[in-house]
Design a protein around this motif. Structure first.
Motif, PDB file in Angstrom:
ATOM      1  N   ALA A  59     -21.496  -2.171 -32.539  1.00 15.80           N
ATOM      2  CA  ALA A  59     -21.538  -2.888 -33.790  1.00 15.80           C
ATOM      3  C   ALA A  59     -23.068  -1.853 -34.322  1.00 15.80           C
ATOM      4  N   LYS A  60     -22.509  -0.766 -34.069  1.00 18.07           N
ATOM      5  CA  LYS A  60     -23.946   0.347 -34.319  1.00 18.07           C
ATOM      6  C   LYS A  60     -23.273   1.526 -35.901  1.00 18.07           C
TER       7      LYS A  60
ATOM      8  N   LYS B  52     -15.361   6.242 -22.542  1.00 19.58           N
ATOM      9  CA  LYS B  52     -14.462   5.585 -23.447  1.00 19.58           C
ATOM     10  C   LYS B  52     -15.043   4.301 -24.387  1.00 19.58           C
ATOM     11  N   ILE B  53     -15.145   4.570 -25.236  1.00 18.32           N
ATOM     12  CA  ILE B  53     -15.478   4.105 -25.989  1.00 18.32           C
ATOM     13  C   ILE B  53     -13.952   3.531 -26.995  1.00 18.32           C
ATOM     14  N   ILE B  54     -14.660   1.997 -27.497  1.00 14.92           N
ATOM     15  CA  ILE B  54     -13.940   1.756 -29.555  1.00 14.92           C
ATOM     16  C   ILE B  54     -14.819   1.765 -30.604  1.00 14.92           C
ATOM     17  N   ALA B  55     -14.281   3.212 -31.735  1.00 16.17           N
ATOM     18  CA  ALA B  55     -15.395   3.483 -31.979  1.00 16.17           C
ATOM     19  C   ALA B  55     -13.992   3.227 -34.273  1.00 16.17           C
ATOM     20  N   LYS B  56     -15.516   2.832 -34.579  1.00 19.73           N
ATOM     21  CA  LYS B  56     -13.907   2.078 -35.265  1.00 19.73           C
ATOM     22  C   LYS B  56     -14.588   2.779 -36.352  1.00 19.73           C
TER      23      LYS B  56
ATOM     24  N   GLN C  18     -18.648  -0.656 -46.745  1.00 20.45           N
ATOM     25  CA  GLN C  18     -17.592  -2.251 -46.710  1.00 20.45           C
ATOM     26  C   GLN C  18     -18.752  -3.582 -45.761  1.00 20.45           C
ATOM     27  N   GLY C  19     -19.717  -2.297 -45.012  1.00 19.16           N
ATOM     28  CA  GLY C  19     -20.856  -3.016 -44.232  1.00 19.16           C
ATOM     29  C   GLY C  19     -19.849  -2.766 -42.662  1.00 19.16           C
ATOM     30  N   ALA C  20     -20.894  -3.764 -41.670  1.00 20.12           N
ATOM     31  CA  ALA C  20     -20.190  -3.429 -40.282  1.00 20.12           C
ATOM     32  C   ALA C  20     -18.661  -4.584 -40.081  1.00 20.12           C
ATOM     33  N   PRO C  21     -17.629  -3.644 -39.002  1.00 19.82           N
ATOM     34  CA  PRO C  21     -17.030  -3.954 -38.956  1.00 19.82           C
ATOM     35  C   PRO C  21     -17.039  -5.358 -38.370  1.00 19.82           C
ATOM     36  N   ALA C  22     -15.882  -5.986 -37.356  1.00 24.77           N
ATOM     37  CA  ALA C  22     -15.896  -6.821 -37.193  1.00 24.77           C
ATOM     38  C   ALA C  22     -16.016  -7.431 -35.134  1.00 24.77           C
TER      39      ALA C  22
END
Length: 302
Positions: A207-208, A227-231, A237-241
């Motif tokens: 969320a950052k 290991k990270i999940i990067a969107k 478009q604002g912050a992803p879910a």
């Protein structure tokens, strides 16, 4: 090396590795290039499969009334109109597939009907499958990182297959050639909405927003085994879910477990209180019959 599991929304895209010391400006551009490159490979594969490997016809040019040549996409002219206007598709006559063409009439008039023969179709089909495998989302499950070199390799394979089937080259207006030359016009299409410009790409984690002015280690620390999940998102478009606490597969397993447990409790409630009397351990004559040697004797008429 920090392992990034890149997603767009809730959908997995690819894995990518980068040192923690990487500038996020460089990393964001790198992720955007791989992401857009995969989209280009997908467009080429779907376009080639739809246009050549199956119907196998070259695109006709867009209609231009002033120059008096061509066809409008989606509103193709009939054969009578083509003959009446004395239109001539010169590129269509030159672009004959290797080994000869197999004619397949296009009912909507968008293509000239010069399909490759079966041998050339197999060349295209095999190359399309190989290119898809390189950039497939299944690479995430296999733990394979996708690099820009792999994307370029997939593009080179497709370009080589096109040169084998059409050694004379494709018409300048053909969508496949325009893709190879980076002249594609995706405006007003869903494919165009999927593309993210490198300058407008943003990476998010936990969320950052990962600001381009910082380094990756400023967010994830100095542990190179992280290991990270990067969107990836388009700016504005604002912050992803947020990522769900449990995965969809884990949620399915939990629902299945509770369903089975509920069914089991339901069966127990339906049983009579004295149902246990039919159990072997509740037989109070079992010991006596055992010593008399009459255990498990079954009687039947002779």
């Amino acid at each position: 090396m920090v392992l990034l599991h890149v997603k767009r929304g809730d959908e997995s895209q690819f894995l990518l590795q980068a040192p923690g010391s990487t500038e996020l400006e460089e990393l964001t551009v790198q992720v955007a290039r791989v992401y857009n490159g995969r989209l280009k490979v997908q467009r080429l594969c779907s376009g080639a499969a739809r246009g050549w490997a199956h119907p196998g016809q070259i695109e006709r040019p867009a209609w231009d009334g002033e120059r008096g040549a061509g066809w409008a996409e989606g509103s193709g002219l009939t054969d009578d109109q083509i003959e009446e206007l004395k239109l001539k598709d010169e590129w269509g006559e030159k672009c004959v597939p290797s080994g000869g063409a197999v004619f397949k009439k296009d009912d909507i008039g968008r293509r000239n009907g010069q399909a490759p023969n079966e041998k050339m179709k197999q060349v295209l089909k095999k190359t399309i499958e190989e290119a898809k495998a390189i950039i497939s989302k299944k690479q995430v499950e296999a733990g394979v990182c996708v690099t820009m070199e792999m994307v370029k390799d997939a593009l080179d394979q497709l370009r080589g297959a096109v040169m084998i089937v059409y050694p004379m080259g494709l018409p300048p207006y053909d969508p496949i050639r325009m893709e190879f030359e980076n002249k594609e016009d995706l405006s007003g299409t869903q494919a165009g909405l999927n593309v993210i410009k490198e300058a407008e790409a943003q990476l998010w984690w936990a969320a950052k927003e990962l600001r381009r002015t910082k380094k990756l280690s400023d967010y994830v620390g100095k542990n190179e085994k992280t290991k990270i999940i990067a969107k990836i998102q388009q700016r504005g478009q604002g912050a992803p879910a947020r990522e769900p606490i449990i995965s969809s597969e884990e949620q399915k397993q939990l629902m299945l477990y509770y369903h089975r447990r509920q069914e089991e409790l339901k069966r127990l409630e339906e049983n009579d209180d004295d149902a246990y009397l039919n159990s072997p351990w509740a037989d109070n004559t079992a010991l006596k019959r055992h010593f008399h040697g009459v255990k498990d004797i079954k009687w039947r008429p002779r």
